[in-house]
Design a protein around this motif. Structure first.
Motif, PDB file in Angstrom:
ATOM      1  N   SER A  91       0.466  -2.451   6.100  1.00  0.00           N
ATOM      2  CA  SER A  91       1.537  -2.302   5.117  1.00  0.00           C
ATOM      3  C   SER A  91       1.153  -2.789   3.733  1.00  0.00           C
TER       4      SER A  91
ATOM      5  N   LEU B 163       0.835  -1.195   0.000  1.00  0.00           N
ATOM      6  CA  LEU B 163       0.000   0.000   0.000  1.00  0.00           C
ATOM      7  C   LEU B 163       0.874   1.252   0.000  1.00  0.00           C
TER       8      LEU B 163
ATOM      9  N   ALA C 212      -5.855   2.172   9.176  1.00  0.00           N
ATOM     10  CA  ALA C 212      -5.119   2.054   7.917  1.00  0.00           C
ATOM     11  C   ALA C 212      -3.642   2.385   8.063  1.00  0.00           C
ATOM     12  N   LEU C 213      -3.292   3.266   9.000  1.00  0.00           N
ATOM     13  CA  LEU C 213      -1.898   3.675   9.131  1.00  0.00           C
ATOM     14  C   LEU C 213      -0.981   2.520   9.504  1.00  0.00           C
TER      15      LEU C 213
ATOM     16  N   LEU D 110      -8.041   4.655   2.429  1.00  0.00           N
ATOM     17  CA  LEU D 110      -8.667   3.796   3.419  1.00  0.00           C
ATOM     18  C   LEU D 110      -9.161   4.597   4.616  1.00  0.00           C
TER      19      LEU D 110
ATOM     20  N   ASP E 208       1.172   5.537   0.452  1.00  0.00           N
ATOM     21  CA  ASP E 208       0.593   6.522   1.370  1.00  0.00           C
ATOM     22  C   ASP E 208      -0.774   6.976   0.868  1.00  0.00           C
TER      23      ASP E 208
ATOM     24  N   ASP F  29      -2.871   5.146  -0.873  1.00  0.00           N
ATOM     25  CA  ASP F  29      -3.814   4.062  -0.589  1.00  0.00           C
ATOM     26  C   ASP F  29      -4.288   4.126   0.864  1.00  0.00           C
ATOM     27  N   ARG F  30      -3.346   4.341   1.784  1.00  0.00           N
ATOM     28  CA  ARG F  30      -3.723   4.413   3.195  1.00  0.00           C
ATOM     29  C   ARG F  30      -4.618   5.608   3.467  1.00  0.00           C
TER      30      ARG F  30
END
Length: 841
Positions: free
Chosen positions: A669, A649, A665-666, A657, A651, A653-654
Motif C-alpha cells: 500500500s 503508492l 507489488a499488488l 514495481l 496504481d 507506482d505498483r
C-alpha cells in the motif's frame, strides 16, 4: 580480599580524551590508583585528570552489580544520556534494540572493543519509535558483562580520531586481561507480575600464556521468558461478544520477547614478544533466538487474508474460476453468514481462511542471531622510539528471520494443508578492517611537555548480504493475487531471489594527531582525518580540544570538531516489506533502495554522508573529596539519513514495481526509502558529581549524574518527513534525566540505593500522530544488598524499579491491546527482583 576491595582494585582507568569515573568507595586500607590515559590518544602516560572532554568510565564490577543482564539495559542504568527501550512488535528492532546516545540514533555512536572498531549488526531497525527508524548500529547485547574490565563512554564528537559514526560519541568496551583466577556468577530474577523469568550463568577465567602473556575467557548462557502487559483489543472483544469462541484473550501480546539459547563467548589474549613489542588477539562468538508477538489478524477485516472490502464480506478464494463462482459471505454484526460459509466449504473450488482460522490469528515473529569477530595485531616501540600498532579484524553478524502461526494467502489452494511456519530469509553484515597506527614524541622549545605526533591509516570493507527466504514465504499464485489475496508470509513476506545478493563498499582513511602541554596549565590537541569511499567520495574532518587549569581545584575545557556518518551499505541497498499499523488498519509497506525507480519517482536521491559540527565547553571542580564536572554540548547534523514517512503508492507506482520485477507489488500500500532529508540541532548539559565519605563506620560514596538533551529539527521536506516524525525526533526521548546513587560498604555487608528521575516524553502510538500519548515523568528506585561470606563467595539480592512503576497507561489500549505506553524510557514491565551468587577464585 572482600567484594568491596576487589571492586576498588579494578579502578585503574584507561581512557581517552577525558574522564568522569564512577567507582565504589575504597575499603579501609585500600590504595587509590592514578588514572592513566591509553585509549583514544597516542600520547603515553597522560593523566586522565588532564582530559579536555568528558568520558564516563564504568568499572567492570558495575555491570555485575545489577539485576539486568542485557548490555543495553546495563548502560541505560549507568549513563543518563543513553536511552534504550523495549521494542514490542517492531519487526527486526525487537531482535536487536536500537539505543540512543545524546538523543541521536545508534549508528551515530561508534562502538569499539579494546580500542578497535566493532562491526555492525545485520539488523536495520525499520521501526524505531521515530528517533532510530532505519538505523544500523552494532549489537552490543552480545557482550557479557562478566567479560568487561571497564567501559569508556566518550561524550564528544570524535570523527577526526576514529572516522565515520562518531558523531554522538564513542563507547569502548575494554576486556578483562587477568592471567590467573576467575569468577563464576549465577543469577535469577523475575518481574513482580510473575513473568519474564531470567536465568543466567556466567564465568570468567584467566590463564598464563607462557611466562609473559595471558589468555582470558568469558562465557555466558542465558534464558529469558516473555512478558505480557496487554489488554484485550476492542475488535477482538466485539468478536467474543458476537459469539466467536475461537478468539484468544488477550489475542495480541505486548511485552518483552522470549530469549532462548543465548550463548556468548569472548576471548582476550596477549603475549610479550620481547624487544618492546607484544602480540594480541581478541574475539567473540555468540548466538541467540528471539521471538515475540505481532499484530492480530481479525477474521472479518484483515485485508488480503479474510476480506478485501473493509469487512463487509469474507474474502473467498475461487481456486478454479472455470468451475463457477463462489458464494458471497456477508458479515453482519461481526458475524459472517454461517450458511454462506457452509456453502463455501461445500464447494470444492472455493476456500476461505475462516475455515481454518475462525478466530483469526496472531503471527509470532523472531530471528536466529549469530555474531562472531576476531581481531589480531602486534604493537610496541621501535628502537628509535616510534610507537606502532598493526592490526586486522573481521566481524560478521547474521540474522535469520522466522515467522510462525501465519499463512501466505497466495497458497490458499493448499487449504487445510497450507504451511503456517516460514523462513523469510536473512540479513548478513560483514566488516573487514586493517589498521596501522604510529606515534612519536618530540621535544619542542617552549613547550611544557613533548609534542606527541601520531598518524595512521585504515582500510575497511563493508559487505551487506540478503539471502532469500524459503519458496513458500514469497510464492505467488496470479489467480489468487488478482482476487485480492496478499502475497508472501503474512506479517513478514520472504525476500525474493531478485532481492537477494551482496553489496559492498571499500574505504581508506588517514589521520594526523598532535597533542602537548603547551604550558603547565594549558593542554592542546589537534586532529585531522581524511577518508575516501568508493561509492560517494571523500570527506575531511578536524578537531581541536583544550584544557586550562585555572587553579589547583578548577579547570575549564572545550572542544570543537566536524564529523560525518557514511550511509551504511545496508541502508543504500536494502529492500523489505513489513506490516505496519497505518490510519487505523494493518498495511503492507515496502522499504525500497533510494536508487529504485519507484523511490526516485517518490523523491529519492542517492545517499550522501551526514555532516556534523560539535561544540563543547565545560568545567571541572575538585574541592576536597568532592569532584564535579559540568559540560555543555551542541551537535548540528546536516543531511541526516533516515527513513522517510510512508508514502502512498498509486496504481501506476505498483505497475512500475511489477515491471521492475517486484512481483508482490499488488499487496503493497505504501513505500519509504532512506534519504538525506533533514537537519537537526541537539544540545544539552551533562552534570556529574561524586563524593566519598565515611558514614556509620563504613565507606560511602554518593554520585549524582544528570542530563538535559533537546533536539530540534531545523529543516525538512514536508513531502518526505511528516509532522508526526518531526515531533518524534524532538520529543520521544525524555528531555531531562538524573540519578542519585549511594554505595555503602561496612565489613562484609555492602549495599546500593539509586533514585532515578525521567522527564515527560511523547509517543505517537503505532507511529500514528492521531494517537498521541503524553508520557508522564516518573521516579524509579533501585536497591541492592550484598553479603561477603568470605573473600571468595558473595550473595546479593536486589530490586529494580522497587515501587513497580509501569509508566503511563495507554489511552488507546483498546485499539491493539497495549496497556501501557510501549516506548516508556524506563520500560513498562514494572518491578523486577533478583538474587545472584558470586564466587571468585
Amino acid at each position: 580480599m572482600g567484594f568491596r576491595e576487589r571492586l576498588t582494585t579494578t579502578a585503574a582507568v584507561f581512557v581517552a580524551l577525558g574522564v568522569t569515573t564512577f567507582h565504589a568507595p575504597p575499603a579501609s586500607g585500600a590504595q587509590s590508583i592514578e588514572e592513566v590515559v591509553v585509549v583514544g590518544t597516542r600520547r603515553d602516560g597522560r593523566s586522565a585528570e588532564d582530559s579536555p572532554v568528558p568520558v564516563d568510565v564504568l568499572g567492570g564490577d558495575e555491570f555485575v552489580r545489577q539485576g539486568n543482564t542485557d548490555m543495553d539495559d546495563l548502560l541505560r542504568m549507568l549513563i543518563p544520556s543513553y536511552n534504550v527501550n523495549a521494542q514490542p512488535i517492531s519487526d527486526a528492532a525487537t531482535l536487536i534494540r536500537p539505543a540512543k546516545l545524546r538523543g541521536l540514533p545508534p549508528d551515530s555512536t561508534l562502538v569499539l572493543v579494546n580500542g578497535k572498531r566493532r562491526h555492525r549488526s545485520a539488523v536495520i531497525a525499520f521501526l524505531g519509535d521515530g528517533t532510530a527508524d532505519g538505523s544500523q548500529g552494532p549489537d552490543i547485547s552480545v557482550i557479557p558483562g562478566i567479560a568487561l574490565k571497564q567501559v569508556e563512554v566518550l561524550r564528544d564528537g570524535a570523527a577526526a580520531q576514529y572516522g565515520s559514526d562518531a558523531i554522538a560519541g564513542v563507547i569502548n568496551f575494554v576486556l578483562r586481561d587477568n592471567a590467573e583466577g576467575g569468577t563464576v556468577e549465577a543469577r535469577y530474577g523475575e518481574f513482580y507480575e510473575g513473568d519474564g523469568d531470567s536465568m543466567q550463568l556466567a564465568a570468567n577465567v584467566g590463564f598464563p600464556l607462557t611466562d609473559t602473556g595471558f589468555a582470558n575467557f568469558s562465557a555466558e548462557v542465558k534464558q529469558v521468558d516473555p512478558t505480557s502487559r496487554s489488554v484485550q483489543r476492542g475488535d477482538a472483544a466485539a468478536l467474543i461478544a458476537a459469539g466467536n469462541t475461537n478468539v484468544l484473550n488477550p489475542v495480541q501480546v505486548w511485552g518483552s520477547p522470549e530469549i532462548k539459547d543465548d550463548f556468548k563467548l569472548f576471548g582476550n589474549l596477549g603475549l610479550d614478544l620481547g624487544n618492546g613489542s607484544e602480540a594480541y588477539a581478541f574475539g567473540n562468538w555468540a548466538q541467540r533466538t528471539v521471538e515475540g508477538g505481532f499484530f492480530y489478524r481479525n477474521p472479518n477485516t484483515r485485508d488480503g487474508v479474510f476480506s478485501a472490502d473493509g469487512g463487509n464480506t469474507i474474502l473467498v478464494a475461487n481456486l478454479d474460476p472455470t468451475a463457477g463462482a463462489c458464494p458471497v459471505v456477508p458479515i453482519v454484526n461481526d458475524v459472517p453468514d454461517p450458511t454462506a460459509l457452509a456453502a463455501v466449504a461445500a464447494q470444492a473450488n472455493c476456500f476461505a481462511f475462516n475455515q481454518i482460522f475462525p478466530g483469526g490469528f496472531t503471527p509470532q515473529f523472531g530471528g536466529d542471531i549469530d555474531d562472531a569477530s576476531i581481531t589480531g595485531g602486534v604493537r610496541g616501540t621501535l628502537a628509535n622510539g616510534v610507537n606502532y600498532d598493526v592490526s586486522a579484524s573481521v566481524g560478521r553478524s547474521e540474522v535469520s528471520f522466522f515467522i510462525t502461526n501465519t499463512v501466505n494467502p497466495n497458497l490458499a489452494s493448499l487449504q487445510e494443508n497450507i504451511p503456517t511456519s516460514y523462513q523469510p530469509g536473512a540479513y548478513i553484515q560483514t566488516d573487514r578492517m586493517m589498521n596501522l597506527d604510529l606515534s612519536y614524541p618530540i621535544e619542542v622549545a617552549g613547550f611544557h611537555s613533548p609534542l606527541n605526533i601520531a598518524g595512521g591509516i585504515e582500510f575497511r570493507k563493508e559487505i551487506f548480504e540478503i539471502r532469500n527466504g524459503d519458496a513458500n514465504s514469497f510464492a505467488i499464485d496470479p489467480n489468487l493475487s488478482e482476487q485480492g489475496f496478499g502475497i508472501g508470509s503474512n506479517g513478514f513476506p520472504g525476500f525474493q531471489p531478485q532481492d537477494a545478493g551482496k553489496n559492498d563498499r571499500g574505504s581508506i582513511g588517514a589521520y594526523l594527531d598532535l597533542e602537548a602541554d603547551v604550558t603547565e596549565q594549558f593542554l592542546l590537541g589537534v586532529a585531522v582525518r581524511y577518508e575516501d569511499y568508493d561509492d560517494f567520495g571523500d570527506t575531511l574532518n578536524g578537531k581541536i580540544a583544550g584544557r586550562f587549569q585555572v587553579t589547583d581545584t578548577f579547570a575549564v575545557r572545550a572542544a570543537a570538531s566536524t564529523g560525518f556518518r557514511a550511509p551504511t551499505v545496508g541502508q543504500a541497498n536494502v529492500r523489505n516489506v513489513t506490516t505496519a499499523f497505518t490510519d487505523g488498519e494493518l498495511r503492507d509497506e515496502a522499504t525500497l533502495p533510494p536508487t529504485n525507480p519507484v523511490a526516485i519517482q517518490l523523491g529519492a536521491t542517492p545517499l550522501d554522508p551526514e555532516e556534523s559540527v560539535n561544540l563543547a565547553f565545560g568545567f571541572v571542580f575538585n574541592v576536597g573529596d568532592l569532584a564535579v564536572t559540568l559540560d555543555y554540548f551542541n551537535i548540528e547534523v546536516k543531511d541526516r539519513i533516515a527513513l522517510t514517512s510512508t508514502l502512498p503508492l498509486s496504481d501506476a507506482d505498483r505497475a512500475a514495481l511489477l515491471a521492475a520485477g517486484v512481483t508482490d507489488a499488488l499487496s503493497i500500500s505504501g513505500a519509504r526509502f532512506f534519504t538525506n532529508d533533514f537537519d537537526t540541532t541537539t544540545q544539552g548539559i551533562d552534570l556529574v558529581a561524586t563524593y566519598p565519605t565515611e558514614l556509620f563506620g563504613g565507606a560511602t560514596e554518593f554520585s549524582f549524574v544528570a542530563n538535559w538533551t533537546k533536539t530540534e529539527v531545523d529543516s525538512f521536506n514536508p513531502d518526505i518527513i511528516g509532522p508526526t516524525r518531526v515531533r518524534q525526533l524532538e520529543e520521544s526521548l525524555p528531555e531531562k534525566r538524573f540519578a542519585l546513587t549511594a554505595n555503602h560498604a561496612q565489613g562484609p555487608v555492602n549495599g546500593m540505593v539509586r533514585v532515578s528521575w525521567y522527564d515527560e516524553y511523547f509517543e505517537a502510538h503505532l507511529d500514528d500522530g492521531t494517537l498521541p500519548i503524553d508520557g508522564d515523568a516518573a521516579f524509579i528506585v533501585d536497591v541492592e544488598l550484598g553479603y561477603d561470606f568470605n573473600e571468595n563467595f558473595s550473595v546479593v539480592g536486589g530490586a529494580q524499579n522497587l515501587f513497580n512503576e509501569k509508566g503511563t497507561k495507554n489511552p488507546w489500549a483498546d485499539i491493539v491491546g497495549a496497556k501501557y505506553a510501549p516506548i516508556s524510557p524506563f520500560g513498562f514491565n514494572g518491578g523486577f527482583w533478583y538474587v545472584r551468587g558470586l564466587y571468585n577464585f
